[in-house]
Design a protein around this motif. Structure first.
Motif, mmCIF file in Angstrom:
data_model
loop_
_atom_site.group_PDB
_atom_site.id
_atom_site.type_symbol
_atom_site.label_atom_id
_atom_site.label_comp_id
_atom_site.label_asym_id
_atom_site.label_seq_id
_atom_site.Cartn_x
_atom_site.Cartn_y
_atom_site.Cartn_z
ATOM 1 N N LEU A 1 0.836 -1.201 0.000
ATOM 2 C CA LEU A 1 0.000 0.000 0.000
ATOM 3 C C LEU A 1 0.868 1.247 0.000
ATOM 4 C CD1 LEU A 1 -2.780 -0.928 2.614
ATOM 5 C CD2 LEU A 1 -2.831 -1.200 0.124
ATOM 6 N N LYS A 2 0.509 2.217 -0.799
ATOM 7 C CA LYS A 2 1.259 3.466 -0.829
ATOM 8 C C LYS A 2 0.875 4.386 0.328
ATOM 9 C CE LYS A 2 1.880 3.453 -5.864
ATOM 10 N NZ LYS A 2 1.593 4.194 -7.115
ATOM 11 N N LEU A 3 -0.308 4.139 0.902
ATOM 12 C CA LEU A 3 -0.781 4.939 2.033
ATOM 13 C C LEU A 3 -1.365 4.010 3.079
ATOM 14 C CD1 LEU A 3 -1.582 7.722 3.358
ATOM 15 C CD2 LEU A 3 -3.794 7.454 2.181
ATOM 16 N N VAL A 4 -0.953 4.207 4.313
ATOM 17 C CA VAL A 4 -1.528 3.509 5.467
ATOM 18 C C VAL A 4 -2.044 4.578 6.414
ATOM 19 C CG1 VAL A 4 -1.067 1.978 7.419
ATOM 20 C CG2 VAL A 4 0.074 1.579 5.231
ATOM 21 N N THR A 5 -3.218 4.379 7.012
ATOM 22 C CA THR A 5 -3.727 5.333 7.985
ATOM 23 C C THR A 5 -4.108 4.600 9.254
ATOM 24 O OG1 THR A 5 -6.165 5.429 7.779
ATOM 25 C CG2 THR A 5 -4.876 6.367 5.960
ATOM 26 N N GLY A 6 -3.968 5.300 10.388
ATOM 27 C CA GLY A 6 -4.350 4.673 11.645
ATOM 28 C C GLY A 6 -3.765 5.382 12.841
ATOM 29 N N GLY A 7 -4.033 4.809 14.018
ATOM 30 C CA GLY A 7 -3.344 5.250 15.216
ATOM 31 C C GLY A 7 -1.905 4.772 15.163
ATOM 32 N N SER A 8 -1.091 5.242 16.077
ATOM 33 C CA SER A 8 0.336 4.902 16.009
ATOM 34 C C SER A 8 0.576 3.409 16.192
ATOM 35 C CB SER A 8 1.117 5.698 17.053
ATOM 36 O OG SER A 8 0.585 5.504 18.347
ATOM 37 N N GLY A 9 -0.355 2.686 16.827
ATOM 38 C CA GLY A 9 -0.160 1.259 17.071
ATOM 39 C C GLY A 9 0.042 0.440 15.816
ATOM 40 N N VAL A 10 -0.717 0.705 14.771
ATOM 41 C CA VAL A 10 -0.632 -0.119 13.557
ATOM 42 C C VAL A 10 0.697 0.085 12.837
ATOM 43 C CG1 VAL A 10 -1.669 1.479 11.869
ATOM 44 C CG2 VAL A 10 -2.043 -0.983 11.650
#
Length: 368
Positions: free
Chosen positions: A163-172
């Motif tokens: 994936l070119k972009l990942v989004t989430g909280g810092s945990g992932v």
């Protein structure tokens, strides 16, 4: 970026500018981090920013996973839990800027974006990396991904390598470095640096009104930290200035760091917001604490513990900090850091909802 509560168009513009710099420097994957409580409104800013970043990198698929199990944030069947209760039943329901009254993240995010929002459920995550990657391959839009422990997060990270972009909280993000290490693009994991704080006095600045920060304020006062509560109405009316606060901090006696806080019960915050407006009520406190931090740094203070995401953004901007060296964690998700430049400062920047009740008291033991 301090983009959680600003107008969506401004959040998008700031995020795109930063992303373009990163891509120009050779970044192969972007990570858009937001709070593990998914703080947002129907207008944004998680959806609009994610949508704009996808367009920038020429993609139509990404994931959204705010889970941070070490801080008791988990996602199951698309619903965000804080501890043992749904997000909508936690103290976040009364957040002064982004009250979260729906725990269904698919529904929350779908209200913020034109892209399709779907769910990759826990049974797929537990089936392993290949199953998650296959789900990503079929994805068109944004998928909320379930995660209830760190094993889940690492599997999600491994599956997200394309994936070119990942989004989430810092945990992932904990699952992402292994992909670069396996490709020979990242060296061995080094031990966190032991932050050696520069000589100077210490102060605690707490702008968060979260339940966790209110407990931390109470524990610090009980432990003997000199404390001053600042009131948004007094600031807005000119009855309390940054000079007043600096004078209190400078005159504080004893071995405990002085504490300046605006934290208050949700009913008090609501009353202030009704008089000043939500945006102004937060801004006057953030601006004051930022100004206080800058004045204290100029007078020899070098150790700053800051509570609250918006407050941390205001303080970092006021101090002119451009880069940080990351040290050891005080509590999950909260390290001491050391600013770079001619005048280094020790900074602990704490999300309002993070940290144990004695965080303000024990944090100083983690730096030299």
């Amino acid at each position: 970026l301090k983009s959680r509560t600003i107008p969506a168009a401004e959040a998008v513009a700031q995020s795109l500018t930063s992303a373009e710099v990163l891509l120009g420097a050779g970044a192969q994957q972007l990570f858009f981090k937001y709070c593990s409580t998914f703080d947002s409104t129907n207008e944004g800013n998680i959806g609009p920013v994610a949508e704009a970043l996808l367009a920038l990198v020429g993609e139509r698929r990404t994931l959204a996973c705010p889970a941070f199990p070490a801080n008791r944030r988990t996602v199951y069947q698309g619903h965000l839990f804080v501890g043992n209760v749904l997000l909508s039943e936690s103290s976040m329901r009364d957040h002064p800027l982004t009250p979260m009254r729906d725990a269904n993240l698919v529904r929350v995010l779908q209200a913020q974006t034109r892209l399709t929002v779907s769910l990759i459920a826990h049974e797929t995550v537990r089936a392993g990396i290949d199953a998650i990657a296959s789900a990503f391959d079929k994805l068109d839009g944004i998928a909320i991904v379930d995660a209830i422990d760190d094993t889940d997060l690492r599997a999600i990270g491994a599956a997200a390598k394309s994936l070119k972009l990942v989004t989430g909280g810092s945990g992932v993000a904990m699952g992402l470095p292994a992909n670069f290490r396996a490709a020979g693009l990242l060296g061995p994991l080094a031990a966190p640096a032991q932050i050696r704080a520069p000589v100077g006095r210490a102060v605690i600045l707490a702008g968060s009104c979260s339940a966790a920060t209110r407990r931390q304020v109470a524990a610090a006062m009980a432990a003997g930290h000199p404390a001053l509560q600042v009131d948004a109405l007094a600031i807005a009316g000119g009855r309390l200035t940054s000079e007043d606060v600096v004078n209190f901090v400078a005159a504080a006696q004893g071995t405990r760091a002085p504490l300046v806080y605006s934290s208050a019960d949700p009913t008090v915050v609501a009353a202030v917001q009704e008089k000043l407006g939500t945006a102004k009520a937060g801004a006057v406190v953030e601006d004051l604490l930022g100004a206080v931090a800058a004045r204290l740094a100029s007078s020899g203070f070098s150790r700053f513990l800051v509570a609250g995401g918006e407050t941390s953004g205001a303080v970092v901007a006021a101090l002119g900090v451009k880069a940080l060296e990351i040290g050891a964690e005080i509590d999950p998700g909260v390290p001491w850091t050391l600013s770079t430049g001619a005048r280094p400062l020790a900074l602990a920047l704490k999300s309002g909802n993070f940290g144990t009740d004695d965080f303000f008291v024990k944090a100083w033991d983690a730096i030299q």
